[in-house]
Design a protein around this motif. Structure first.
Motif, PDB file in Angstrom:
ATOM      1  N   SER A 153       0.906  -1.004   0.195  1.00 49.47           N
ATOM      2  CA  SER A 153      -0.103  -0.032  -0.111  1.00 49.47           C
ATOM      3  C   SER A 153       1.247   1.120   0.359  1.00 49.47           C
ATOM      4  N   MET A 154       0.858   2.214  -0.858  1.00 47.77           N
ATOM      5  CA  MET A 154       1.631   3.562  -0.977  1.00 47.77           C
ATOM      6  C   MET A 154       0.435   4.583  -1.054  1.00 47.77           C
ATOM      7  N   ASP A 155       0.687   5.902  -0.226  1.00 48.65           N
ATOM      8  CA  ASP A 155       0.158   7.333  -0.772  1.00 48.65           C
ATOM      9  C   ASP A 155       1.193   8.032  -1.557  1.00 48.65           C
ATOM     10  N   VAL A 207       3.888  10.098 -11.335  1.00 50.76           N
ATOM     11  CA  VAL A 207       4.957   9.564 -10.299  1.00 50.76           C
ATOM     12  C   VAL A 207       4.036   8.222  -9.871  1.00 50.76           C
ATOM     13  N   LEU A 208       3.074   7.475 -10.458  1.00 49.26           N
ATOM     14  CA  LEU A 208       2.638   5.725 -10.446  1.00 49.26           C
ATOM     15  C   LEU A 208       3.694   5.358 -11.455  1.00 49.26           C
ATOM     16  N   GLN A 220      -5.668   1.644  -7.207  1.00 49.51           N
ATOM     17  CA  GLN A 220      -5.350   3.386  -7.305  1.00 49.51           C
ATOM     18  C   GLN A 220      -7.439   3.708  -6.659  1.00 49.51           C
ATOM     19  N   THR A 221      -7.157   4.801  -5.595  1.00 46.58           N
ATOM     20  CA  THR A 221      -8.693   5.472  -5.269  1.00 46.58           C
ATOM     21  C   THR A 221      -8.104   6.451  -5.965  1.00 46.58           C
ATOM     22  N   ALA A 267      -3.037  10.507  -3.306  1.00 48.93           N
ATOM     23  CA  ALA A 267      -4.004   8.884  -3.847  1.00 48.93           C
ATOM     24  C   ALA A 267      -3.405   7.599  -2.991  1.00 48.93           C
ATOM     25  N   THR A 268      -3.927   6.678  -2.955  1.00 48.83           N
ATOM     26  CA  THR A 268      -3.622   5.537  -2.101  1.00 48.83           C
ATOM     27  C   THR A 268      -3.634   5.067  -2.902  1.00 48.83           C
TER      28      THR A 268
END
Length: 145
Positions: free
Chosen positions: A71-73, A80-81, A100-101, A108-109
């Motif tokens: 899990s990443m913020d 970035v992603l 991705q949220t 974004a998480t």
């Protein structure tokens, strides 16, 4: 007959077992294209390699989980992603799923599942390097299996 396993110090093993591990490592790292090439370079017959290859593993390979969920913020910025995914691929990780949220307050998480079976280096080192990537605010392992 029940399978039994032993942990044995490398210098106690027969030379053929040690060389089998060297061949497997060369193939894993891409230092040799074929079993024939790797076996020849370490001075092991192919028949000895095939005799031992399915029965000998490095201790860290047995203990390693192959699918990891991270899990990443991430900062809500273009690219970035993509850079994170490129970093994972460059570490020989294979991204299996991505969720991705919708970004809230600039973050974004992102949750990714990664096959780490061919990943170079220790998972903890890869995760620490991932945390240092531009735009990654937080990264943690939330599952392994």
């Amino acid at each position: 007959m029940e399978e039994r396993y032993f942990v044995v110090r490398e210098d106690m093993l027969p030379e053929a077992i040690v060389k089998t591990m060297q061949v497997k490592e060369m193939l894993r790292r891409g230092e040799a294209a074929t079993v024939h090439e790797a076996a020849e370079r370490v001075g092991l017959s192919r028949s000895a390699f095939y005799k031992y290859k399915d029965g000998v593993y490095a201790q860290n390979q047995l203990a390693r989980e192959t699918i990891v969920t991270i899990s990443m913020d991430l900062d809500h910025r273009s690219g970035v992603l993509s850079k994170v995914l490129g970093f994972v691929a460059g570490s020989e990780g294979n991204v299996l799923t991505i969720h991705q949220t919708i970004p809230l307050q600039g973050l974004a998480t992102v949750i990714i599942s990664v096959d780490t079976s061919l990943m170079r280096g220790a998972l903890s080192d890869v995760l620490e390097s991932l945390r240092r990537q531009d735009g990654v605010r937080k990264a943690s392992i939330i599952g392994q299996g």
